[in-house]
Design a protein around this motif. Structure first.
Motif, short mmCIF file in Angstrom:
data_model
loop_
_atom_site.label_atom_id
_atom_site.label_comp_id
_atom_site.label_asym_id
_atom_site.label_seq_id
_atom_site.Cartn_x
_atom_site.Cartn_y
_atom_site.Cartn_z
N ALA A 12 0.83 -1.18 -0.06
CA ALA A 12 -0.03 0.03 0.09
C ALA A 12 0.92 1.15 0.05
O ALA A 12 0.82 2.11 -0.54
N ARG A 13 1.89 1.33 0.82
CA ARG A 13 3.00 2.34 1.02
C ARG A 13 3.37 2.66 -0.57
O ARG A 13 3.45 3.86 -1.05
N GLY A 14 3.98 1.44 -1.05
CA GLY A 14 4.49 1.59 -2.33
C GLY A 14 3.33 2.38 -3.48
O GLY A 14 3.87 3.02 -4.39
N THR A 15 2.25 1.62 -3.34
CA THR A 15 1.39 2.35 -4.41
C THR A 15 1.06 3.88 -4.11
O THR A 15 1.24 4.63 -5.04
N LEU A 16 1.05 4.12 -3.06
CA LEU A 16 0.72 5.71 -2.54
C LEU A 16 2.06 6.44 -3.04
O LEU A 16 1.69 7.63 -3.76
N HIS A 17 3.44 6.05 -2.71
CA HIS A 17 4.49 6.65 -3.12
C HIS A 17 4.42 6.69 -4.63
O HIS A 17 4.82 7.81 -5.12
N GLY A 18 3.92 5.84 -5.52
CA GLY A 18 3.93 5.98 -6.96
C GLY A 18 2.86 6.81 -7.35
O GLY A 18 3.13 7.46 -8.42
N PHE A 19 1.97 7.34 -6.40
CA PHE A 19 1.00 8.64 -6.76
C PHE A 19 1.77 9.88 -6.26
O PHE A 19 1.00 10.89 -6.32
N GLY A 20 2.89 9.81 -5.61
CA GLY A 20 3.58 11.05 -5.02
C GLY A 20 3.17 11.34 -3.67
O GLY A 20 3.22 12.65 -3.38
N LEU A 21 2.62 10.37 -3.20
CA LEU A 21 2.25 10.62 -1.53
C LEU A 21 2.93 9.74 -0.65
O LEU A 21 3.63 8.82 -0.88
N ASP A 22 3.16 10.47 0.51
CA ASP A 22 3.96 9.82 1.66
C ASP A 22 3.11 10.12 2.82
O ASP A 22 3.49 10.98 3.83
N PHE A 142 -11.28 12.82 -0.08
CA PHE A 142 -12.21 12.17 -1.29
C PHE A 142 -11.31 12.36 -2.58
O PHE A 142 -11.47 11.48 -3.19
N ASP A 143 -10.77 13.36 -2.91
CA ASP A 143 -10.27 13.57 -4.17
C ASP A 143 -9.07 12.71 -4.42
O ASP A 143 -8.82 11.99 -5.70
N GLU A 144 -8.02 12.43 -3.47
CA GLU A 144 -7.12 11.77 -3.53
C GLU A 144 -7.61 10.19 -3.93
O GLU A 144 -6.95 9.60 -4.44
N LEU A 145 -8.58 9.70 -2.97
CA LEU A 145 -9.20 8.30 -3.17
C LEU A 145 -9.50 8.22 -4.65
O LEU A 145 -9.21 7.08 -5.04
N LEU A 146 -10.22 9.27 -5.21
CA LEU A 146 -10.45 9.03 -6.60
C LEU A 146 -9.33 8.80 -7.59
O LEU A 146 -9.36 7.89 -8.38
N ARG A 147 -8.40 9.64 -7.16
CA ARG A 147 -7.18 9.54 -7.79
C ARG A 147 -6.13 8.25 -7.92
O ARG A 147 -6.02 7.78 -8.87
N ILE A 148 -6.03 7.75 -6.57
CA ILE A 148 -5.22 6.70 -6.33
C ILE A 148 -5.93 5.27 -6.81
O ILE A 148 -5.22 4.67 -7.14
N THR A 149 -7.14 5.41 -6.74
CA THR A 149 -7.86 4.17 -7.03
C THR A 149 -8.42 4.00 -8.28
O THR A 149 -8.93 3.12 -8.98
N GLY A 150 -8.68 5.17 -9.11
CA GLY A 150 -9.14 5.35 -10.57
C GLY A 150 -10.68 5.04 -10.21
O GLY A 150 -11.55 4.73 -11.25
#
Length: 158
Positions: A12-22, A142-150
């Motif tokens: 999960a952390r790796g996926t978040l990092h892939g979206f520029g999130l930490d 909410f906006d990040e959830l839409l972005r990171i999950t498509g």
């Protein structure tokens, strides 16, 4: 288990990092397998918890990220989606997400899942989601959830 490493959390952390999130992944001493227990541990309203619920839509896994303040109306939502929604078994959840019920993150799955994001979460500035383990959560929006999950924004109750 505070600050422990876990393969599902690291995915999960790796996926978040892939979206520029930490985001800070917060570890609880006790498992928080329900929105109520997670909200109590964080000292926040239950509606600020983004539950990751896996259902099936005509037999295919469907991830629904819903506010902890209400239950998904599966009959109503299934009708809106043009199919039948059922509760996924623990085996389906594990196969689809690589995670176990009670700690399913919105990300970090073996392959992308069709994801619906409850519009009720848009009313909350900071929502908390599981990070791949029942002892973990991370802050998002909410906006990040839409972005990171498509994900697709939708109501999950009438």
């Amino acid at each position: 288990m505070v600050n422990s490493m876990h393969p599902s959390v690291e995915r999960a952390r790796g996926t978040l990092h892939g979206f520029g999130l930490d985001p800070e992944i917060r570890w609880f001493d006790e498992a928080a397998t329900t929105a109520q227990t997670a909200a109590a541990a964080l000292g926040i309203p239950v509606g600020a918890i983004a539950n990751s619920l896996v259902f099936t839509l005509d037999g295919e896994p469907l991830l629904v990220l819903t506010s902890g303040a209400h239950r998904v109306d599966t009959a109503w939502l299934g009708e809106r989606l043009g199919g039948t929604i059922g509760r996924a078994s623990k085996d389906v959840v594990k196969q689809a997400t690589g995670q176990v019920i009670g700690g399913v993150a919105p990300v970090g799955h073996p392959s992308p899942l069709r994801t619906l994001v409850d519009v009720a979460l848009a009313e909350i500035a900071v929502v908390w989601a599981a990070a791949g383990h029942a002892h973990t959560v991370f802050p998002t929006s909410f906006d990040e959830l839409l972005r990171i999950t498509g994900g697709e924004s939708t109501a999950v109750v009438p």
